[in-house]
Design a protein around this motif. Sequence first.
Motif, PDB file in Angstrom:
ATOM      1  N   GLN A  68       0.826  -1.210   0.000  1.00 16.08           N
ATOM      2  CA  GLN A  68       0.000   0.000   0.000  1.00 16.08           C
ATOM      3  C   GLN A  68       0.861   1.262   0.000  1.00 16.08           C
ATOM      4  O   GLN A  68       1.788   1.397   0.786  1.00 16.08           O
ATOM      5  CB  GLN A  68      -0.898  -0.014   1.239  1.00 16.08           C
ATOM      6  CG  GLN A  68      -1.991   1.016   1.172  1.00 16.08           C
ATOM      7  CD  GLN A  68      -2.866   0.942   2.409  1.00 16.08           C
ATOM      8  OE1 GLN A  68      -2.417   1.099   3.535  1.00 16.08           O
ATOM      9  NE2 GLN A  68      -4.140   0.677   2.201  1.00 16.08           N
TER      10      GLN A  68
ATOM     11  N   GLY B  65     -15.297  15.524   0.814  1.00 15.17           N
ATOM     12  CA  GLY B  65     -14.990  14.688  -0.335  1.00 15.17           C
ATOM     13  C   GLY B  65     -15.561  15.214  -1.633  1.00 15.17           C
ATOM     14  O   GLY B  65     -15.607  14.500  -2.631  1.00 15.17           O
TER      15      GLY B  65
ATOM     16  N   THR C 214     -10.767  17.314  -4.244  1.00 16.42           N
ATOM     17  CA  THR C 214      -9.557  16.693  -3.713  1.00 16.42           C
ATOM     18  C   THR C 214      -8.442  17.736  -3.711  1.00 16.42           C
ATOM     19  O   THR C 214      -8.646  18.870  -4.133  1.00 16.42           O
ATOM     20  CB  THR C 214      -9.102  15.510  -4.585  1.00 16.42           C
ATOM     21  OG1 THR C 214      -8.634  16.038  -5.826  1.00 16.42           O
ATOM     22  CG2 THR C 214     -10.201  14.514  -4.816  1.00 16.42           C
TER      23      THR C 214
ATOM     24  N   SER D 200      -6.054   8.654   0.243  1.00 18.84           N
ATOM     25  CA  SER D 200      -7.105   7.751  -0.237  1.00 18.84           C
ATOM     26  C   SER D 200      -7.016   6.384   0.435  1.00 18.84           C
ATOM     27  O   SER D 200      -7.975   5.624   0.403  1.00 18.84           O
ATOM     28  CB  SER D 200      -7.036   7.602  -1.755  1.00 18.84           C
ATOM     29  OG  SER D 200      -5.899   6.840  -2.094  1.00 18.84           O
ATOM     30  N   THR D 201      -5.872   6.059   1.100  1.00 17.36           N
ATOM     31  CA  THR D 201      -5.796   4.767   1.780  1.00 17.36           C
ATOM     32  C   THR D 201      -6.793   4.684   2.924  1.00 17.36           C
ATOM     33  O   THR D 201      -7.207   3.598   3.294  1.00 17.36           O
ATOM     34  CB  THR D 201      -4.387   4.506   2.343  1.00 17.36           C
ATOM     35  OG1 THR D 201      -4.042   5.591   3.201  1.00 17.36           O
ATOM     36  CG2 THR D 201      -3.358   4.402   1.243  1.00 17.36           C
ATOM     37  N   TRP D 202      -7.180   5.832   3.490  1.00 18.99           N
ATOM     38  CA  TRP D 202      -8.176   5.755   4.574  1.00 18.99           C
ATOM     39  C   TRP D 202      -9.340   6.717   4.398  1.00 18.99           C
ATOM     40  O   TRP D 202     -10.370   6.567   5.038  1.00 18.99           O
ATOM     41  CB  TRP D 202      -7.519   5.979   5.942  1.00 18.99           C
ATOM     42  CG  TRP D 202      -6.815   7.291   6.097  1.00 18.99           C
ATOM     43  CD1 TRP D 202      -5.512   7.550   5.770  1.00 18.99           C
ATOM     44  CD2 TRP D 202      -7.338   8.522   6.608  1.00 18.99           C
ATOM     45  NE1 TRP D 202      -5.200   8.860   6.053  1.00 18.99           N
ATOM     46  CE2 TRP D 202      -6.306   9.482   6.568  1.00 18.99           C
ATOM     47  CE3 TRP D 202      -8.588   8.914   7.103  1.00 18.99           C
ATOM     48  CZ2 TRP D 202      -6.477  10.802   6.996  1.00 18.99           C
ATOM     49  CZ3 TRP D 202      -8.748  10.224   7.532  1.00 18.99           C
ATOM     50  CH2 TRP D 202      -7.695  11.153   7.475  1.00 18.99           C
ATOM     51  N   PHE D 203      -9.192   7.710   3.550  1.00 20.76           N
ATOM     52  CA  PHE D 203     -10.272   8.682   3.356  1.00 20.76           C
ATOM     53  C   PHE D 203     -11.094   8.264   2.140  1.00 20.76           C
ATOM     54  O   PHE D 203     -10.710   8.504   1.001  1.00 20.76           O
ATOM     55  CB  PHE D 203      -9.677  10.084   3.187  1.00 20.76           C
ATOM     56  CG  PHE D 203     -10.707  11.187   3.193  1.00 20.76           C
ATOM     57  CD1 PHE D 203     -11.487  11.427   4.318  1.00 20.76           C
ATOM     58  CD2 PHE D 203     -10.895  11.984   2.073  1.00 20.76           C
ATOM     59  CE1 PHE D 203     -12.439  12.439   4.323  1.00 20.76           C
ATOM     60  CE2 PHE D 203     -11.845  12.998   2.070  1.00 20.76           C
ATOM     61  CZ  PHE D 203     -12.617  13.222   3.205  1.00 20.76           C
ATOM     62  N   GLU D 204     -12.220   7.599   2.438  1.00 19.66           N
ATOM     63  CA  GLU D 204     -13.034   6.959   1.402  1.00 19.66           C
ATOM     64  C   GLU D 204     -13.308   7.831   0.175  1.00 19.66           C
ATOM     65  O   GLU D 204     -13.142   7.380  -0.953  1.00 19.66           O
ATOM     66  CB  GLU D 204     -14.373   6.488   1.986  1.00 19.66           C
ATOM     67  CG  GLU D 204     -14.259   5.510   3.131  1.00 19.66           C
ATOM     68  CD  GLU D 204     -13.988   4.096   2.655  1.00 19.66           C
ATOM     69  OE1 GLU D 204     -14.180   3.847   1.455  1.00 19.66           O
ATOM     70  OE2 GLU D 204     -13.568   3.272   3.496  1.00 19.66           O
ATOM     71  N   PRO D 205     -13.753   9.103   0.365  1.00 18.22           N
ATOM     72  CA  PRO D 205     -14.141   9.890  -0.817  1.00 18.22           C
ATOM     73  C   PRO D 205     -13.016  10.081  -1.835  1.00 18.22           C
ATOM     74  O   PRO D 205     -13.299  10.377  -2.989  1.00 18.22           O
ATOM     75  CB  PRO D 205     -14.556  11.242  -0.222  1.00 18.22           C
ATOM     76  CG  PRO D 205     -14.893  10.959   1.192  1.00 18.22           C
ATOM     77  CD  PRO D 205     -14.003   9.848   1.602  1.00 18.22           C
TER      78      PRO D 205
ATOM     79  N   ARG E 257     -11.015   7.707  -2.770  1.00 14.88           N
ATOM     80  CA  ARG E 257     -10.735   6.443  -3.462  1.00 14.88           C
ATOM     81  C   ARG E 257     -11.081   6.556  -4.931  1.00 14.88           C
ATOM     82  O   ARG E 257     -12.140   7.039  -5.289  1.00 14.88           O
ATOM     83  CB  ARG E 257     -11.574   5.306  -2.864  1.00 14.88           C
ATOM     84  CG  ARG E 257     -11.196   4.952  -1.484  1.00 14.88           C
ATOM     85  CD  ARG E 257     -10.472   3.629  -1.387  1.00 14.88           C
ATOM     86  NE  ARG E 257      -9.810   3.590  -0.093  1.00 14.88           N
ATOM     87  CZ  ARG E 257     -10.345   3.040   0.995  1.00 14.88           C
ATOM     88  NH1 ARG E 257     -11.485   2.415   0.914  1.00 14.88           N
ATOM     89  NH2 ARG E 257      -9.715   3.076   2.142  1.00 14.88           N
TER      90      ARG E 257
END
Lengths: 321, 418
Positions: free
Chosen positions: A78, B215, B218, B409-414, B416
């Motif tokens: 990741q 979100g 960006t 984006s690894t943890w902030f869904e919007p 992704r």
Amino acid sequence: MRPSTWAGARPSPGPRRLSYRLSRALWVAACLAPALLLFTVVVAYPILSAMAYSLFRWDGIIRGGFAGLANFRRLFGQYPYSARMLTAFWHNVWTFVLTMVIQNGLGLLFAALLAGRTWGAGAYRAIFFMPVTLSLVIVGFLWQLFLNPVWGIVNKGLALIGLARLTLPWLGDAHTALVSIVLVNAWRWVGFPTIVFLAGMQAVPDEYLEAARLDGAGSGAIFRRVLLPLIAPQVNIIVILTFIGAFNWFELPYVMQGVTGEPNHATDVLGLLFYRSAFGAVDTGNPDVGLGSAIAVVMFALVLAFSSIGAVYLRRREIEA
Amino acid sequence: MERRAWVAVLAVALAAGLCPAGAAGQGQAQMTFWSWRGEDRAFYEGMIKQFEAQNPGTSIEFQTYKPTEYSTVLSAAMQAGKGPDIVHLRAYGALQPFARPEFLVPLEDKVPELKTFARQWLDGARSRADGMVYGVPFAVQGLVIFYNKKMLQSAGVAPPKTWDQFIAALKALKDRGVTPLANGGKEGWTLEIAMGVLGPNFYGGTNFYEAVTRGQTTFKSPQFTEALAKMQEIRPYMSSGFMGVAYTDMQQLFINEQAAMFIGGIWELGYFKSQNGSLDIGVMPGPVARAGDAPWISSYDDGNYGVNARSANPSLALKFIRFTASREWGQAFTDQLRQISAVPGVVIHDPQLQEVQTWMRHATPYIMLVGFRWKNPTGSELIQSDLQGLFAGRMTPQQVGEDVTRGLSTWFEPFRGQ
């Protein structure tokens, strides 16, 4: 008291020799127990628990459920962890190579010079060894001052001898930062390989050198063909220690470049990556014990694997030589 | 004989261990207060004396740890069910590991004074998981530009209001042989602060903050990357070799009048004044794009006071926490530490702080700390390193925007798939 007396006091189920062996084994175990206990508590338990931690999910400082290899998948797969891991790893490799060439190369040279009957060898030996005794924090602080772009003596000195265009923000420029701290590290440690090599060289009997000289060998040939093979054990131990030092490197980068290996991760090494992942940093990230432990496990495996292979290989070469 | 002496020593030691000093007097309550603010010891001990005088039989010990080790020490103690009665806590993301009922007492219904606190500061004490407030905010910080009045005057430069005036002022200073900006890039966080000062007037302050935290946009949006491009324009006016200039170097350059301006946080003011009494300091907000625009001031809750859920004296600890939320405490905090207290209604006497407080009516959240430091990799971690890349000329504003968005984006869904 002889061990057999103690064992003999009991009715022995088997032949007497076996009971003697058993009692002997018990004695050995009893004598080893304190050391084993200490090793277990201080060394084995932390390593094993770090391995266990790396298999769990962590919510800040609280352990969550079993996560399998998820932390390792994050570490290798990741972004940005995968990129940081690779950058840090190459910096460790690069540190090892540079330290081998510069620090240990100089150490060998100094040892060779000191082994001859140089005038004032004792004083030089003390001078070369002096930085080793300095506190690491002081070394880091001192060199930060020397290398400071505004008032550091390195840039001032360069400007003084007409090399003003070579003045750089040594520790702040991504191209020079790692090499700079490797050099500072070498400055501090060069006395150590010097002393070790010197001890090895002084143990070489004079007759060998004399015999070589009588056969017409020059000082270069004597160094390569006689001295170097005879100090192979010292060289091996220095190579292994340098390897372990380079891959566990933490203190100097931390003191001089901060926990993120600034600038722009140009001095990031695995030790820093581990530390800031596991414990977080005031102005940057939050603690993530799972990821930190995964990095620790990878570091441990790397160092263990390479230093065992290295030890076996170098030892074999030592015997052949 | 010798053995008997040892037995005596042991017996005395055991007896002493069995009778803790506090058990002697009736109604005695001993509490501890942990902090990383060693430099503010005099203030805290003074306030503790006041509290002790009003509550006879109480004694509070103020214990400090190194700032870099504080969180580790505190989390180890809290996990073991120990720790102090009163806890100095950080805000936002760094508060989260502790903001749960098993560690800290939720305060909203126990400390009525909190109802008067501004919501934006209370958000720094709020848990993301359960929405409860676990601390009393102690200071609010604003990000500004300090300038040396004498140096500006002798260069014939008026404090700039717009960006064009700002660049012109920097140029005029440089032409006079003065280093215009003390700022450096060796430590990424000082660059993040500079972005907090110079960025919001160009990316659109709170409007962009709201959009990006929801979100709807960006960090790749031109609004943000153009703000970064603006920031790059100050590079020629930083000291030569600025990438090697660390935080303490910046402070020394400004204090010793070797540089005319310092982009930083309002907390520097007290230190600057204490280090050089003859330094005539002016403060200004980040320059705006067009004349007449109101400047945005990046602001945040600096940290909080909380109560340990396992405290042996919960009611007394809460009483102390209510004291920290009082006007009296806030006033003393502002007067003695020259910081802006989060307690509403505190009167500020320091003229510069007063100005900053007025500007803070147009406050915008300090974007990465308030919005994106909840999980790893944090927005701060990403932007600090990327800004070093930007200032060293190794990254473009677009690359910075992409890298931050990708990392988050690894943890902030919007973010992704963006």
